[in-house]
Design a protein around this motif. Structure first.
Motif, mmCIF file in Angstrom:
data_model
loop_
_atom_site.group_PDB
_atom_site.id
_atom_site.type_symbol
_atom_site.label_atom_id
_atom_site.label_comp_id
_atom_site.label_asym_id
_atom_site.label_seq_id
_atom_site.Cartn_x
_atom_site.Cartn_y
_atom_site.Cartn_z
ATOM 1 N N ALA A 262 0.838 -1.208 0.000
ATOM 2 C CA ALA A 262 0.000 0.000 0.000
ATOM 3 C C ALA A 262 0.869 1.252 0.000
ATOM 4 N N LEU A 263 1.961 1.223 0.748
ATOM 5 C CA LEU A 263 2.883 2.363 0.757
ATOM 6 C C LEU A 263 3.569 2.519 -0.597
ATOM 7 N N LEU A 327 -4.891 -2.961 7.776
ATOM 8 C CA LEU A 327 -5.720 -1.751 7.763
ATOM 9 C C LEU A 327 -5.054 -0.591 7.029
ATOM 10 N N ILE A 328 -3.741 -0.616 6.933
ATOM 11 C CA ILE A 328 -3.001 0.494 6.333
ATOM 12 C C ILE A 328 -3.333 0.709 4.856
ATOM 13 N N PRO A 329 -3.806 -0.294 4.105
ATOM 14 C CA PRO A 329 -4.238 0.000 2.732
ATOM 15 C C PRO A 329 -5.355 1.033 2.613
ATOM 16 N N LEU A 330 -5.931 1.479 3.717
ATOM 17 C CA LEU A 330 -6.821 2.641 3.646
ATOM 18 C C LEU A 330 -6.133 3.832 2.978
ATOM 19 N N LEU A 331 -4.811 3.853 2.999
ATOM 20 C CA LEU A 331 -4.041 4.900 2.332
ATOM 21 C C LEU A 331 -4.310 4.951 0.833
ATOM 22 N N VAL A 332 -4.627 3.819 0.243
ATOM 23 C CA VAL A 332 -4.735 3.720 -1.213
ATOM 24 C C VAL A 332 -6.003 4.445 -1.661
ATOM 25 N N PRO A 333 -5.890 5.419 -2.550
ATOM 26 C CA PRO A 333 -7.033 6.304 -2.825
ATOM 27 C C PRO A 333 -8.162 5.694 -3.629
#
Length: 454
Positions: A262-263, A327-333
């Motif tokens: 995701a980052l 949960l960090i893939p929430l970053l992906v728009p």
């Protein structure tokens, strides 16, 4: 700039509590500055760490855009010619026994020569999450005039493009387009339960063949076990003996991690923005981010669990552990709306809504391996909260984001910028006056989060 006052020459928030926090965070970053980069913690982590420097630059830009640029430039100066950015850049002025694994263990300039390691400085041979392009773009937009005057983007963009190329080619070990990790230290979440299944296949290094410098400064109850540490050492030694050759090594550990990828997607979009700023075409990065997003969902999304999961490439199956990485893939728009909705429900549900902090636990509070003290097996970290906060805002979930922001700032202040927080008690744990906690508190306090809209 050599004084705290000099670092505070940009406009400051009006509220006294904000000014106190700003001054405290600035002091941490000043105290941990070495002249070229910032150590995470002088005793526990006395060298330069890769994703730490990216987070530090994100906060440092509110004090000095030039120093934030230098933070990233010093890291990129140690980049290998194959494109990899090593996870540690060693300071030769620090005693060899201050940290293990030391430069003598990694032997980058000799064992890594064929893979492209520079003759100096000495580095590790593994990597950490690719936050760097996002950090570089945010540093640029903090002071575009200074960035353009120094040619900052023109110098770092080719290096960051090579870094992403390395991850998307040499590290595509699964053959499906995602970057794979070959050591539990690479995703930055060192001893998460997500790695237990893969690590169980690794024969640990013999006891007594290495010395754990981390236990000199950290309590054993907070740190990885000796058994796990022995496995970390074995994996790193095997990679070194293979000349850090990603395709030639026989990897005892190989996984696809949702947070890491995701980052990478978010940083691909930052590369596109940089390219446009430099008058270069950026469509290839935008298109690649789109492909990566689709693959991330296809490969790592677990609809039943309501979060993304790690894929173990040994048997090409998802690992049944629920971690903050999912949960960090929430970053992906451009995630599908139903995925965003399910991620939010998981974030607010009993697995990740902690009783004593608005930060997000690193592991499922109800999970079999939860430990509120032990590194990445339960404690709530400030950097992952920052990432999730940014993701919530990207998807218009501002009330949820503000809840995290308020809790972040309150606990950063109360804990003296602790490394992480016990989610059951709210107590600060690990090192104090930790650099990325201070830096990201500054960003939460000062940043206009509309400045980067992928």
């Amino acid at each position: 700039m050599n004084s705290l006052e000099g670092l505070l020459d940009r406009p400051v928030p009006a509220a006294p509590v904000d000014l106190t926090l700003r001054r405290g965070a600035a002091r941490v970053l000043m105290d941990n500055w070495t002249g070229a980069s910032t150590v995470p913690s002088p005793a526990l982590y006395p060298h330069q760490w890769s994703w730490d420097s990216a987070f530090i630059a994100i906060g440092q830009r509110h004090l000095s855009a030039r120093r934030a640029q230098r933070e990233l430039e010093s890291l990129l100066a140690a980049q290998w010619s194959d494109g990899r950015i090593p996870h540690i850049v060693f300071n030769p002025a620090v005693a060899a026994d201050a940290y293990f694994p030391s430069p003598d263990f990694w032997q980058s300039s000799t064992a890594g020569r064929a893979a492209g390691a520079p003759p100096a400085p000495e580095t590790s041979g593994i990597v950490q999450p690719p936050v760097h392009a996002l950090a570089a773009w945010l540093v640029h937009v903090a002071d575009p005039a200074e960035s353009r005057r120094r040619g900052f983007l023109a110098r770092v963009q080719p290096r960051l493009a090579a870094w992403h190329e390395y991850l998307l080619t040499r590290r595509d070990l699964g053959g499906r387009g995602l970057a794979a990790l070959v050591h539990p230290w690479e995703p930055g979440m060192d001893n998460s339960p997500c790695w237990d299944r893969a690590l169980a296949r690794v024969e640990p290094a013999t006891a007594g063949t290495f010395r754990r410098a981390d236990l000199v400064h950290g309590h054993p109850a907070d740190r990885p076990t000796d058994l796990d540490y022995g496995r970390y050492v074995r994996l790193a030694a095997d990679y070194r003996e293979a000349g850090y050759d990603d395709r030639g090594a026989r990897h005892g550990f190989a996984v696809e991690d949702p947070s890491f990828n995701a980052l990478l997607i978010t940083s691909e979009l930052a590369l596109a923005a940089m390219s446009h700023e430099l008058g270069m075409p950026g469509e290839r990065y935008t298109e690649r981010a789109g492909r990566l997003t689709r693959t991330l969902v296809e490969r790592l999304w677990d609809a039943e669990a309501g979060l993304f999961r790690v894929r173990d490439l040994h048997d090409d199956t998802l690992v049944g552990e629920d971690s903050v990485s999912g949960l960090i893939p929430l970053l992906v728009p451009h995630l599908p709306e139903d995925v965003v909705r399910r991620l939010r429900a998981t974030l607010l549900g009993p697995r990740f809504h902690a009783p004593a902090t608005e930060l997000v636990p690193s592991y499922d509070l109800t999970g079999h391996a939860f430990d509120s003290h032990r590194y990445w097996r339960g404690p709530a970290w400030f950097n992952t909260a920052w990432l999730i906060h940014r993701g919530l805002r990207a998807h218009g979930l501002r009330q949820d984001a503000e809840r995290i922001r308020s809790g972040f700032l309150e606990q950063a202040t109360r804990s003296d910028f602790a490394e992480y927080i016990d989610p059951a008690t709210g107590e600060g744990r690990g090192a104090r006056r930790f650099s990325w906690t201070a830096a990201l508190a500054l960003d939460m306090l000062c940043a206009d989060h509309e400045e980067f809209r992928p």
